[in-house]
Motif scaffolding. Structure first.
Motif, mmCIF file in Angstrom:
data_model
loop_
_atom_site.group_PDB
_atom_site.id
_atom_site.type_symbol
_atom_site.label_atom_id
_atom_site.label_comp_id
_atom_site.label_asym_id
_atom_site.label_seq_id
_atom_site.Cartn_x
_atom_site.Cartn_y
_atom_site.Cartn_z
ATOM 1 N N MET A 1 0.838 -1.183 0.000
ATOM 2 C CA MET A 1 0.000 0.000 0.000
ATOM 3 C C MET A 1 0.877 1.238 0.000
ATOM 4 S SD MET A 1 -3.106 -0.500 2.607
ATOM 5 C CE MET A 1 -4.651 -0.538 1.770
ATOM 6 N N ARG A 2 0.421 2.261 -0.664
ATOM 7 C CA ARG A 2 1.201 3.481 -0.692
ATOM 8 C C ARG A 2 0.757 4.415 0.420
ATOM 9 N NH1 ARG A 2 -1.139 7.898 -2.926
ATOM 10 N NH2 ARG A 2 -3.126 7.621 -3.963
ATOM 11 N N ALA A 3 1.664 5.250 0.857
ATOM 12 C CA ALA A 3 1.350 6.230 1.893
ATOM 13 C C ALA A 3 0.527 7.349 1.274
ATOM 14 C CB ALA A 3 2.625 6.789 2.494
ATOM 15 N N VAL A 4 -0.456 7.849 2.009
ATOM 16 C CA VAL A 4 -1.268 8.978 1.597
ATOM 17 C C VAL A 4 -0.958 10.112 2.562
ATOM 18 C CG1 VAL A 4 -3.614 9.823 1.285
ATOM 19 C CG2 VAL A 4 -3.067 7.438 0.746
ATOM 20 N N GLU A 12 -0.029 5.665 6.727
ATOM 21 C CA GLU A 12 0.734 4.516 6.277
ATOM 22 C C GLU A 12 0.139 3.286 6.943
ATOM 23 O OE1 GLU A 12 4.958 4.902 6.003
ATOM 24 O OE2 GLU A 12 4.818 7.076 6.171
ATOM 25 N N PRO A 13 -0.832 2.629 6.270
ATOM 26 C CA PRO A 13 -1.583 1.535 6.895
ATOM 27 C C PRO A 13 -0.727 0.437 7.514
ATOM 28 C CG PRO A 13 -2.600 2.171 4.837
ATOM 29 C CD PRO A 13 -1.303 2.916 4.919
ATOM 30 N N THR A 14 0.365 0.047 6.888
ATOM 31 C CA THR A 14 1.186 -1.021 7.449
ATOM 32 C C THR A 14 1.836 -0.576 8.750
ATOM 33 O OG1 THR A 14 1.582 -1.919 5.247
ATOM 34 C CG2 THR A 14 3.108 -2.592 6.982
ATOM 35 N N VAL A 97 -7.779 -0.523 9.859
ATOM 36 C CA VAL A 97 -7.496 0.904 9.984
ATOM 37 C C VAL A 97 -8.152 1.644 8.838
ATOM 38 C CG1 VAL A 97 -5.676 2.667 10.036
ATOM 39 C CG2 VAL A 97 -5.226 0.396 10.986
ATOM 40 N N PHE A 98 -8.754 2.784 9.167
ATOM 41 C CA PHE A 98 -9.227 3.713 8.151
ATOM 42 C C PHE A 98 -8.934 5.117 8.659
ATOM 43 C CE2 PHE A 98 -12.235 6.640 6.283
ATOM 44 C CZ PHE A 98 -12.050 6.380 4.929
ATOM 45 N N GLY A 99 -8.021 5.796 7.999
ATOM 46 C CA GLY A 99 -7.687 7.163 8.396
ATOM 47 C C GLY A 99 -7.250 7.236 9.842
ATOM 48 N N ASP A 100 -8.058 7.923 10.648
ATOM 49 C CA ASP A 100 -7.719 8.156 12.046
ATOM 50 C C ASP A 100 -8.494 7.282 13.022
ATOM 51 O OD1 ASP A 100 -5.888 10.114 11.295
ATOM 52 O OD2 ASP A 100 -7.410 11.699 11.331
#
Length: 157
Positions: A1-4, A12-14, A97-100
């Motif tokens: 996954m890419r960082a947003v 960074e989900p991971t 995880v989703f956002g915050d």
């Protein structure tokens, strides 16, 4: 996954999942009888937002607790001497995880000796998280334990 990246936060989900799993491990690791309990409980307090809600079900009327209503009696039980060799640990779970916001849902086990009698137990916990300016913190937790008529499903995380 890419960082947003946004102006305020890089998602960074991971990395987020790893951080949250570390908090889950620290949450369970707080519940160990013996030396260092006070320090573990202080660490647990720091991992919870001030107004976190903790709920115990276990086949009873749900007990809804504040942070101190949850921690204080457990700290006393873990240090007063009738509960020995106690610990809790996560068995298997998943982090989403989703956002915050995020949550961990999984199975856990516990074992110890209470008043000279060994015991074990298992159950399921759900822990919710929010990203704060100080990083991820626990905003809520709830659990239910196995008992007559309720066993962990074979596919439990």
């Amino acid at each position: 996954m890419r960082a947003v990246t946004t102006e305020a936060t890089t998602y960074e989900p991971t990395i987020d999942r790893d951080v949250i799993q570390g908090i889950v491990d620290a949450f369970f690791g707080a519940f160990v009888a013996g030396p260092g309990c006070s320090e573990r409980m202080d660490r647990l307090r720091a991992l919870l937002i001030d107004r976190a809600v903790i709920v115990r079900t276990c086949g009873l009327e749900p007990a809804v607790m504040t942070v101190e209503e949850f921690i204080a009696p457990r700290e006393a039980l873990l240090t007063e001497g009738s509960l020995t060799d106690f610990r809790e640990w996560p068995v298997e779970g998943r982090v989403e995880v989703f956002g915050d916001i995020a949550h961990w849902f999984g199975s856990y086990a516990k074992a110890g000796t209470q008043a000279g009698e060994p015991f074990t137990g298992r159950g399921m916990k759900t822990i919710q998280f929010v990203r704060t300016t100080d990083g991820w913190r626990i905003s809520a937790a709830a659990w239910d334990d196995e008992r007559d008529g309720l066993s962990l499903p074979s596919d439990a995380p």
